[in-house]
Motif scaffolding. Structure first.
Motif, PDB file in Angstrom:
ATOM      1  N   CYS A 111     -35.112  28.721 104.654  1.00 18.54           N
ATOM      2  CA  CYS A 111     -34.217  29.383 103.695  1.00 18.54           C
ATOM      3  C   CYS A 111     -33.539  30.595 104.327  1.00 18.54           C
ATOM      4  CB  CYS A 111     -34.992  29.796 102.448  1.00 18.54           C
ATOM      5  SG  CYS A 111     -35.660  28.395 101.524  1.00 18.54           S
ATOM      6  N   HIS A 112     -34.223  31.209 105.289  1.00 23.54           N
ATOM      7  CA  HIS A 112     -33.675  32.348 106.024  1.00 23.54           C
ATOM      8  C   HIS A 112     -34.001  32.168 107.506  1.00 23.54           C
ATOM      9  CE1 HIS A 112     -32.759  34.601 102.339  1.00 23.54           C
ATOM     10  NE2 HIS A 112     -33.914  34.162 101.888  1.00 23.54           N
ATOM     11  N   HIS A 113     -33.357  32.947 108.353  1.00 24.61           N
ATOM     12  CA  HIS A 113     -33.571  32.872 109.795  1.00 24.61           C
ATOM     13  C   HIS A 113     -34.535  33.984 110.207  1.00 24.61           C
ATOM     14  CE1 HIS A 113     -29.628  30.538 110.742  1.00 24.61           C
ATOM     15  NE2 HIS A 113     -30.026  30.312 109.504  1.00 24.61           N
ATOM     16  N   LEU A 114     -35.582  33.609 110.928  1.00 28.05           N
ATOM     17  CA  LEU A 114     -36.543  34.584 111.439  1.00 28.05           C
ATOM     18  C   LEU A 114     -36.628  34.429 112.953  1.00 28.05           C
ATOM     19  CD1 LEU A 114     -38.707  36.758 110.862  1.00 28.05           C
ATOM     20  CD2 LEU A 114     -40.379  34.893 110.726  1.00 28.05           C
ATOM     21  N   VAL A 173     -40.640  45.551 106.102  1.00 27.64           N
ATOM     22  CA  VAL A 173     -39.703  46.371 105.335  1.00 27.64           C
ATOM     23  C   VAL A 173     -38.404  46.559 106.103  1.00 27.64           C
ATOM     24  CG1 VAL A 173     -39.314  48.691 104.400  1.00 27.64           C
ATOM     25  CG2 VAL A 173     -41.501  47.525 104.010  1.00 27.64           C
ATOM     26  N   GLY A 174     -38.487  46.731 107.418  1.00 28.53           N
ATOM     27  CA  GLY A 174     -37.281  46.884 108.221  1.00 28.53           C
ATOM     28  C   GLY A 174     -36.383  45.670 108.154  1.00 28.53           C
ATOM     29  N   LEU A 175     -36.980  44.481 108.186  1.00 32.76           N
ATOM     30  CA  LEU A 175     -36.203  43.245 108.070  1.00 32.76           C
ATOM     31  C   LEU A 175     -35.493  43.178 106.722  1.00 32.76           C
ATOM     32  CD1 LEU A 175     -35.471  40.400 109.179  1.00 32.76           C
ATOM     33  CD2 LEU A 175     -37.590  39.578 108.128  1.00 32.76           C
ATOM     34  N   CYS A 176     -36.217  43.518 105.664  1.00 34.12           N
ATOM     35  CA  CYS A 176     -35.642  43.439 104.317  1.00 34.12           C
ATOM     36  C   CYS A 176     -34.610  44.532 104.055  1.00 34.12           C
ATOM     37  CB  CYS A 176     -36.762  43.521 103.276  1.00 34.12           C
ATOM     38  SG  CYS A 176     -37.845  42.069 103.269  1.00 34.12           S
ATOM     39  N   ALA A 177     -34.761  45.678 104.711  1.00 39.29           N
ATOM     40  CA  ALA A 177     -33.795  46.771 104.530  1.00 39.29           C
ATOM     41  C   ALA A 177     -32.476  46.475 105.225  1.00 39.29           C
ATOM     42  CB  ALA A 177     -34.381  48.074 105.061  1.00 39.29           C
ATOM     43  N   ASP A 179     -31.348  43.176 105.608  1.00 44.53           N
ATOM     44  CA  ASP A 179     -30.853  41.872 105.163  1.00 44.53           C
ATOM     45  C   ASP A 179     -31.119  41.698 103.669  1.00 44.53           C
ATOM     46  OD1 ASP A 179     -30.767  38.994 104.587  1.00 44.53           O
ATOM     47  OD2 ASP A 179     -30.598  38.725 106.757  1.00 44.53           O
ATOM     48  N   TRP A 180     -30.050  41.749 102.890  1.00 48.28           N
ATOM     49  CA  TRP A 180     -30.179  41.648 101.428  1.00 48.28           C
ATOM     50  C   TRP A 180     -30.798  40.317 101.004  1.00 48.28           C
ATOM     51  CZ3 TRP A 180     -28.436  38.650  97.385  1.00 48.28           C
ATOM     52  CH2 TRP A 180     -28.502  39.219  96.102  1.00 48.28           C
ATOM     53  N   GLY A 181     -30.490  39.261 101.728  1.00 50.05           N
ATOM     54  CA  GLY A 181     -31.034  37.958 101.386  1.00 50.05           C
ATOM     55  C   GLY A 181     -32.541  37.913 101.510  1.00 50.05           C
ATOM     56  N   TRP A 182     -33.050  38.396 102.641  1.00 44.97           N
ATOM     57  CA  TRP A 182     -34.496  38.475 102.813  1.00 44.97           C
ATOM     58  C   TRP A 182     -35.129  39.327 101.706  1.00 44.97           C
ATOM     59  CZ3 TRP A 182     -38.216  36.203 105.616  1.00 44.97           C
ATOM     60  CH2 TRP A 182     -37.862  35.468 106.755  1.00 44.97           C
ATOM     61  N   TYR A 183     -34.527  40.479 101.476  1.00 44.56           N
ATOM     62  CA  TYR A 183     -35.046  41.397 100.455  1.00 44.56           C
ATOM     63  C   TYR A 183     -35.124  40.701  99.094  1.00 44.56           C
ATOM     64  CZ  TYR A 183     -35.105  45.354  97.203  1.00 44.56           C
ATOM     65  OH  TYR A 183     -35.419  46.217  96.186  1.00 44.56           O
ATOM     66  N   THR A 184     -34.098  39.981  98.736  1.00 42.84           N
ATOM     67  CA  THR A 184     -34.036  39.370  97.419  1.00 42.84           C
ATOM     68  C   THR A 184     -35.048  38.242  97.266  1.00 42.84           C
ATOM     69  OG1 THR A 184     -31.710  39.966  97.227  1.00 42.84           O
ATOM     70  CG2 THR A 184     -32.508  38.208  95.785  1.00 42.84           C
ATOM     71  N   THR A 185     -35.144  37.385  98.272  1.00 44.72           N
ATOM     72  CA  THR A 185     -36.099  36.282  98.175  1.00 44.72           C
ATOM     73  C   THR A 185     -37.530  36.791  98.130  1.00 44.72           C
ATOM     74  OG1 THR A 185     -34.603  34.758  99.305  1.00 44.72           O
ATOM     75  CG2 THR A 185     -36.927  34.165  99.277  1.00 44.72           C
ATOM     76  N   LYS A 228     -31.302  51.496 103.132  1.00 42.47           N
ATOM     77  CA  LYS A 228     -30.656  50.202 103.391  1.00 42.47           C
ATOM     78  C   LYS A 228     -29.436  50.373 104.301  1.00 42.47           C
ATOM     79  CE  LYS A 228     -33.485  48.383 100.332  1.00 42.47           C
ATOM     80  NZ  LYS A 228     -34.126  49.601  99.793  1.00 42.47           N
ATOM     81  N   THR A 229     -29.129  49.311 105.035  1.00 39.57           N
ATOM     82  CA  THR A 229     -27.955  49.328 105.913  1.00 39.57           C
ATOM     83  C   THR A 229     -26.682  49.173 105.078  1.00 39.57           C
ATOM     84  OG1 THR A 229     -27.993  46.933 106.226  1.00 39.57           O
ATOM     85  CG2 THR A 229     -29.298  48.267 107.766  1.00 39.57           C
ATOM     86  N   LEU A 230     -25.545  49.482 105.704  1.00 36.19           N
ATOM     87  CA  LEU A 230     -24.262  49.306 105.029  1.00 36.19           C
ATOM     88  C   LEU A 230     -24.045  47.841 104.674  1.00 36.19           C
ATOM     89  CD1 LEU A 230     -21.529  50.356 104.071  1.00 36.19           C
ATOM     90  CD2 LEU A 230     -20.686  50.090 106.424  1.00 36.19           C
ATOM     91  N   ALA A 231     -24.392  46.929 105.588  1.00 32.66           N
ATOM     92  CA  ALA A 231     -24.233  45.500 105.313  1.00 32.66           C
ATOM     93  C   ALA A 231     -25.061  45.084 104.093  1.00 32.66           C
ATOM     94  CB  ALA A 231     -24.653  44.683 106.531  1.00 32.66           C
TER      95      ALA A 231
END
Length: 253
Positions: A111-114, A173-177, A179-185, A228-231
């Motif tokens: 569902c996401h790229h790791l 937490v760094g990955l989710c901060a 990438d909004w998709g990771w954070y949301t899932t 969170k990042t700008l993206a």
């Protein structure tokens, strides 16, 4: 004469990883079997489950030798699939036990790229606890087995800000901060797990339920509070109106 795969999948995972090391192939386990190897609580009646297949990650170095290696270990390669996808993923089949081995090449894509570049050496014979958690928590359509695996990992491993036999807060937490998709899932699946715990559907006792609940809540708070990042912020404006994960079709022989 080719070797024969072990009947027990946990034993087979360890056998393949060990043999790979002697031949310069870096293999690490993921999926339910890897969770069971990392987490004693997988043996609890409430968290026990069956394992049908084996999942591995291989390093890019030497990946061109995977087909030959698995043939020598008693497997049949899916030649058509491997020819088309061999730089990313390969499939092998254990005819004796009628089960599949799925090998990802240095990254896990569902569902996401790791990306797992630089992370395979951090643990053995499986991925780190953090990466095992991410490969399960990234599943948009979380099923019962995935929920049991996540609960198992959380029951046996605390939250710390470092690598080790724990869930690395800084990494997850760094990955989710970023990438909004990771954070949301992950956020959705944390809600699902808390709901299952509240309903008693994971079969844990009161103390176990409270421990898993507290770890989910602590992880979610850290995710929410992280800058969170700008993206991330730009993607957040679209919200859930636009699908944020990839739909996955099960690949079988």
């Amino acid at each position: 004469m080719n070797a024969q795969p072990a009947t027990d999948l946990r034993e087979e995972l360890q056998r393949l990883v060990s043999l790979g090391e002697t031949l310069g192939l870096c293999l690490r386990g993921l999926g339910g079997v890897a969770v069971a190897l990392h987490s004693p609580s997988a043996n609890l009646p409430a968290l026990q489950r069956s394992y049908a297949d084996l999942d591995l990650v291989a390093g890019k170095n030497g990946a061109e030798r995977l087909d030959g290696f698995f043939v020598e270990q008693g497997y049949e390669p899916d030649r058509q699939f491997n020819a088309s996808n061999g730089d990313r993923r390969r499939l092998f089949f254990d005819v004796t036990h009628q089960r599949q081995v799925d090998v990802f090449i240095e990254r896990f894509k569902m569902c996401h790229h790791l990306s797992l570049t630089g992370r395979l050496a951090l643990d053995s014979p499986t991925l780190t606890v953090s990466d095992l958690y991410l490969t399960k928590a990234q599943i948009a359509q979380l099923n019962e087995k995935d929920a049991l695996d996540l609960a198992t990992l959380l029951l046996d491993h605390g939250l710390m800000r470092q690598e080790g036999d724990c869930l690395n807060l800084d990494y997850v937490v760094g990955l989710c901060a970023a990438d909004w998709g990771w954070y949301t899932t992950l956020s959705i699946n944390h809600e699902r797990l808390l709901g299952l715990l509240a309903q008693g559907k994971l079969g844990l006792n009161a103390q176990q339920t409270q421990q898993v609940k507290e770890r989910i809540e602590s992880l979610q708070v850290a995710m929410v509070n992280a800058p969170k990042t700008l993206a991330w912020k730009l993607r957040d404006r679209l919200g859930r109106r636009v699908r944020w994960y990839e739909e996955v079709e099960e690949v079988q022989r």
